[in-house]
Motif scaffolding. Structure first.
Motif, PDB file in Angstrom:
ATOM      1  N   HIS A 111       0.843  -1.197   0.000  1.00  0.00           N
ATOM      2  CA  HIS A 111       0.000   0.000   0.000  1.00  0.00           C
ATOM      3  C   HIS A 111       0.880   1.250   0.000  1.00  0.00           C
ATOM      4  O   HIS A 111       1.911   1.299   0.674  1.00  0.00           O
ATOM      5  CB  HIS A 111      -0.891   0.033   1.237  1.00  0.00           C
ATOM      6  N   ALA A 137      -2.464   9.333  -0.923  1.00  0.00           N
ATOM      7  CA  ALA A 137      -3.726   9.160  -1.637  1.00  0.00           C
ATOM      8  C   ALA A 137      -4.681  10.274  -1.215  1.00  0.00           C
ATOM      9  O   ALA A 137      -4.451  10.977  -0.215  1.00  0.00           O
ATOM     10  CB  ALA A 137      -4.339   7.788  -1.358  1.00  0.00           C
ATOM     11  N   SER A 159      -9.109  11.094  -1.174  1.00  0.00           N
ATOM     12  CA  SER A 159     -10.467  10.602  -1.420  1.00  0.00           C
ATOM     13  C   SER A 159     -11.468  11.690  -1.048  1.00  0.00           C
ATOM     14  O   SER A 159     -11.310  12.370  -0.027  1.00  0.00           O
ATOM     15  CB  SER A 159     -10.736   9.342  -0.599  1.00  0.00           C
ATOM     16  N   ASN A 217     -12.628   4.296  -0.223  1.00  0.00           N
ATOM     17  CA  ASN A 217     -12.073   4.803  -1.495  1.00  0.00           C
ATOM     18  C   ASN A 217     -10.602   5.172  -1.330  1.00  0.00           C
ATOM     19  O   ASN A 217      -9.783   4.929  -2.232  1.00  0.00           O
ATOM     20  CB  ASN A 217     -12.868   6.017  -1.977  1.00  0.00           C
ATOM     21  N   LEU A 218     -10.263   5.757  -0.185  1.00  0.00           N
ATOM     22  CA  LEU A 218      -8.862   6.112   0.080  1.00  0.00           C
ATOM     23  C   LEU A 218      -7.993   4.856   0.119  1.00  0.00           C
ATOM     24  O   LEU A 218      -6.895   4.826  -0.453  1.00  0.00           O
ATOM     25  CB  LEU A 218      -8.755   6.863   1.404  1.00  0.00           C
ATOM     26  N   GLN A 264      -8.530   1.998  -1.338  1.00  0.00           N
ATOM     27  CA  GLN A 264      -8.399   1.468  -2.696  1.00  0.00           C
ATOM     28  C   GLN A 264      -7.369   2.273  -3.498  1.00  0.00           C
ATOM     29  O   GLN A 264      -6.583   1.703  -4.263  1.00  0.00           O
ATOM     30  CB  GLN A 264      -9.756   1.489  -3.406  1.00  0.00           C
ATOM     31  N   ASP A 265      -7.369   3.589  -3.312  1.00  0.00           N
ATOM     32  CA  ASP A 265      -6.368   4.426  -3.996  1.00  0.00           C
ATOM     33  C   ASP A 265      -4.964   4.081  -3.517  1.00  0.00           C
ATOM     34  O   ASP A 265      -4.011   4.037  -4.310  1.00  0.00           O
ATOM     35  CB  ASP A 265      -6.661   5.914  -3.742  1.00  0.00           C
ATOM     36  N   ARG A 266      -4.815   3.845  -2.223  1.00  0.00           N
ATOM     37  CA  ARG A 266      -3.509   3.477  -1.677  1.00  0.00           C
ATOM     38  C   ARG A 266      -3.047   2.133  -2.225  1.00  0.00           C
ATOM     39  O   ARG A 266      -1.857   1.919  -2.460  1.00  0.00           O
ATOM     40  CB  ARG A 266      -3.574   3.444  -0.140  1.00  0.00           C
ATOM     41  N   ARG A 275      -3.935   0.846  -5.243  1.00  0.00           N
ATOM     42  CA  ARG A 275      -3.551   1.038  -6.647  1.00  0.00           C
ATOM     43  C   ARG A 275      -2.191   1.711  -6.751  1.00  0.00           C
ATOM     44  O   ARG A 275      -1.341   1.323  -7.564  1.00  0.00           O
ATOM     45  CB  ARG A 275      -4.621   1.866  -7.357  1.00  0.00           C
ATOM     46  N   GLU A 276      -1.965   2.720  -5.920  1.00  0.00           N
ATOM     47  CA  GLU A 276      -0.673   3.398  -5.932  1.00  0.00           C
ATOM     48  C   GLU A 276       0.430   2.458  -5.458  1.00  0.00           C
ATOM     49  O   GLU A 276       1.564   2.510  -5.944  1.00  0.00           O
ATOM     50  CB  GLU A 276      -0.733   4.632  -5.033  1.00  0.00           C
TER      51      GLU A 276
END
Length: 294
Positions: free
Chosen positions: A3, A7, A9, A147-148, A150-152, A154-155
């Motif tokens: 992770h 990020a 969100s 959502n945060l 999930q962004d972490r 993906r990053e």
């Protein structure tokens, strides 16, 4: 899964009582550092929000902000008038009964409305909808936090791929150095023998070989190359693990940097020096990427 710590969100929701916008920003930080910005009348939610964040994240500076806009019909300055209809019906009924007995008086509606308990006034503010509002705010917050996360994730995948690319390049450079080591040692040996001939120094061949062996040990970089290979493999192993691995990656990077520095200082060949400098560049690039990993 790896992770990232960086990020952002944002989630907006509309309710009957108003509009809500949650914003959560996550930045690099050695430990978990949580900052929550709520209106004063919602401070009671802070501990729930903080617990949700602690249960979901391990590292990073997390800034959580709530923007809330209350509808006019729910404004604290407005009031709702309620009439106790059963009480009014009873009052009218008894007033008519009294009139039949006395045959006097009229039923005045204003008098009926002025009777204690007939009319009540209730302010339309968030206090009257506290439980419902808190529940909806927390549901919206959890969506934003999810959502945060999930962004972490993906990053984190992106950072992992970038680091692996650099590790492959480093492994290639290390192999080049390993293959060139015998050439460096043989070249140094020939240089020393030529120097001995030029200065016309004659000595015991056994002693000469011993001296050459000591010099070769001082300039040999095989151990550093082996340790670099071990650390590169360890980086791969850590990247394949789950959970927070950022601190362990930081430690291994320190070891890689130490070996690369030793390699540079012991090198007596320009080609190996160039390769060692390339290694240090790759290590620094990896360091920049791992600073974003949880």
């Amino acid at each position: 899964m790896i992770h990232s710590m960086t990020a952002f969100s944002k989630n907006e929701e509309k309710y009957t009582w108003g509009n809500v916008t949650w914003e959560i920003c996550s930045l690099n930080q050695r430990y978990l550092d949580i900052h929550i910005d709520l209106p004063k009348y919602l401070y009671g939610l802070s501990w729930v929000i903080r617990k949700n964040i602690k249960d979901s994240l391990i590292r990073g500076r997390v800034e959580c902000v709530l923007h809330i806009q209350i509808n006019k019909n729910c404004d604290s300055n407005t009031e709702t008038v309620s009439v106790n209809k059963p009480l009014v019906n009873n009052l009218v009924l008894y007033a008519k009964w009294i009139k039949t007995l006395t045959n006097e008086g009229e039923i005045n509606p204003i008098d009926i409305l002025s009777w204690p308990g007939v009319i009540t006034y209730e302010k339309n503010n968030l206090d009257n909808m506290k439980n419902n509002v808190h529940s909806e705010l927390l549901i919206c917050f959890k969506k934003t936090l999810d959502n945060l996360i999930q962004d972490r994730k993906r990053e984190g995948v992106f950072l992992k791929n970038k680091i692996i690319e650099r590790l492959h390049l480093m492994y290639s450079e290390v192999n080049k150095i390993r293959q060139y080591i015998p050439n460096v040692l043989e070249c140094k040996r020939k240089q020393l023998l030529e120097y001995m001939k030029d200065v016309c120094v004659y000595t015991d061949p056994v002693r000469l070989e011993q001296e050459l062996l000591m010099i070769a040990q001082k300039i040999d970089i095989s151990e550093e190359v082996d340790r670099l290979t071990i650390h590169i493999k360890e980086m791969h192993r850590i990247l394949d693990e789950n959970g927070a691995v950022g601190r362990r990656l930081d430690f291994v990077i320190q070891e890689l940097h130490r070996e690369a520095n030793t390699l540079t200082s012991k090198s007596i060949n320009s080609y190996i020096t160039q390769l060692a400098i390339s290694l240090k560049i790759f290590i620094e690039q990896i360091r920049e990427q791992t600073q974003n990993i949880e």
